[in-house]
Write a protein that holds these residues in place. Structure first.
Motif, mmCIF file in Angstrom:
data_model
loop_
_atom_site.group_PDB
_atom_site.id
_atom_site.type_symbol
_atom_site.label_atom_id
_atom_site.label_comp_id
_atom_site.label_asym_id
_atom_site.label_seq_id
_atom_site.Cartn_x
_atom_site.Cartn_y
_atom_site.Cartn_z
ATOM 1 N N ALA A 116 -26.990 -74.201 4.027
ATOM 2 C CA ALA A 116 -25.957 -75.213 4.252
ATOM 3 C C ALA A 116 -26.082 -76.344 3.229
ATOM 4 C CB ALA A 116 -26.054 -75.758 5.675
ATOM 5 N N LEU A 117 -27.291 -76.823 3.017
ATOM 6 C CA LEU A 117 -27.528 -77.907 2.072
ATOM 7 C C LEU A 117 -27.096 -77.500 0.665
ATOM 8 C CD1 LEU A 117 -28.673 -80.767 1.737
ATOM 9 C CD2 LEU A 117 -30.916 -79.736 1.388
ATOM 10 N N LYS A 118 -27.477 -76.303 0.257
ATOM 11 C CA LYS A 118 -27.141 -75.810 -1.073
ATOM 12 C C LYS A 118 -25.621 -75.691 -1.242
ATOM 13 C CE LYS A 118 -28.359 -72.079 -4.251
ATOM 14 N NZ LYS A 118 -29.125 -70.841 -4.418
ATOM 15 N N ALA A 119 -24.939 -75.139 -0.246
ATOM 16 C CA ALA A 119 -23.486 -74.953 -0.326
ATOM 17 C C ALA A 119 -22.753 -76.296 -0.349
ATOM 18 C CB ALA A 119 -22.996 -74.105 0.848
ATOM 19 N N LEU A 120 -23.194 -77.229 0.482
ATOM 20 C CA LEU A 120 -22.544 -78.546 0.524
ATOM 21 C C LEU A 120 -22.729 -79.288 -0.796
ATOM 22 C CD1 LEU A 120 -23.554 -79.537 4.156
ATOM 23 C CD2 LEU A 120 -21.217 -79.146 3.349
ATOM 24 N N GLU A 121 -23.938 -79.236 -1.347
ATOM 25 C CA GLU A 121 -24.190 -79.901 -2.623
ATOM 26 C C GLU A 121 -23.417 -79.238 -3.754
ATOM 27 O OE1 GLU A 121 -28.492 -79.906 -2.731
ATOM 28 O OE2 GLU A 121 -28.578 -81.915 -1.836
ATOM 29 N N MET A 148 -22.768 -88.007 4.504
ATOM 30 C CA MET A 148 -23.002 -86.812 5.300
ATOM 31 C C MET A 148 -24.504 -86.658 5.506
ATOM 32 S SD MET A 148 -21.873 -82.883 4.385
ATOM 33 C CE MET A 148 -20.157 -83.261 4.400
ATOM 34 N N ILE A 149 -24.876 -86.366 6.747
ATOM 35 C CA ILE A 149 -26.292 -86.167 7.068
ATOM 36 C C ILE A 149 -26.469 -84.771 7.658
ATOM 37 C CG2 ILE A 149 -28.286 -86.984 8.400
ATOM 38 C CD1 ILE A 149 -26.859 -89.703 8.596
ATOM 39 N N LEU A 150 -27.430 -84.037 7.141
ATOM 40 C CA LEU A 150 -27.766 -82.718 7.666
ATOM 41 C C LEU A 150 -29.110 -82.847 8.378
ATOM 42 C CD1 LEU A 150 -27.326 -79.348 5.898
ATOM 43 C CD2 LEU A 150 -29.397 -79.819 7.176
ATOM 44 N N VAL A 165 -17.486 -74.087 10.717
ATOM 45 C CA VAL A 165 -18.136 -75.284 10.191
ATOM 46 C C VAL A 165 -17.967 -75.316 8.666
ATOM 47 C CG1 VAL A 165 -20.342 -76.488 9.874
ATOM 48 C CG2 VAL A 165 -19.760 -75.473 12.094
ATOM 49 N N GLN A 166 -18.140 -74.182 8.012
ATOM 50 C CA GLN A 166 -17.987 -74.131 6.573
ATOM 51 C C GLN A 166 -16.558 -74.480 6.174
ATOM 52 O OE1 GLN A 166 -19.697 -70.560 4.729
ATOM 53 N NE2 GLN A 166 -21.110 -70.406 6.454
ATOM 54 N N ALA A 167 -15.570 -73.967 6.910
ATOM 55 C CA ALA A 167 -14.166 -74.260 6.592
ATOM 56 C C ALA A 167 -13.876 -75.749 6.755
ATOM 57 C CB ALA A 167 -13.253 -73.444 7.509
ATOM 58 N N ALA A 168 -14.490 -76.392 7.733
ATOM 59 C CA ALA A 168 -14.246 -77.806 7.978
ATOM 60 C C ALA A 168 -14.917 -78.699 6.918
ATOM 61 C CB ALA A 168 -14.749 -78.191 9.371
#
Length: 107
Positions: free
Chosen positions: A15-20, A1-3, A102-105
């Motif tokens: 977003a980065l914090k939540a994904l990690e 995954m790339i942000l 986006v968060q749900a996906a």
């Protein structure tokens, strides 16, 4: 995954914090320090059209009339910070922003 984003963007940081925190392996790419290639810009604009440009930003408002009238690809190429952020690539698919959909996906 790339942000894709910029390091000073609060939404990118969230977003980065939540994904990690969700256990995702995320590579952050600062588009100011490491600009997008023409092919990457084209792909983002093909996917999102005019929405790829943040027309509410101070960067966009500072554009000349000529640049405001130009194509989104030219706007992002000349000033990467004008790109709506974050753009997240996951599994070959692109996502724009950090809204509930986006968060749900991704989470």
């Amino acid at each position: 995954m790339i942000l894709y984003g910029i390091s000073t963007c609060d939404t990118c940081k969230k977003a980065l914090k939540a994904l990690e925190a969700a256990g995702k392996s995320v590579t952050f790419r600062d588009v100011r320090a490491n600009p997008l290639s023409a092919a990457e810009i084209d792909r983002i604009v093909q996917e999102f059209g005019d929405r790829a440009v943040n027309k509410q930003s101070t960067t966009y408002r500072g554009f000349s009339d000529f640049l405001k009238a130009s194509e989104p690809e030219a706007q992002i190429a000349s000033q990467p910070a004008v790109m709506k952020r974050p753009v997240i690539e996951s599994g070959g698919k692109l996502y724009l922003g950090w809204d509930d959909a986006v968060q749900a996906a991704l989470l």
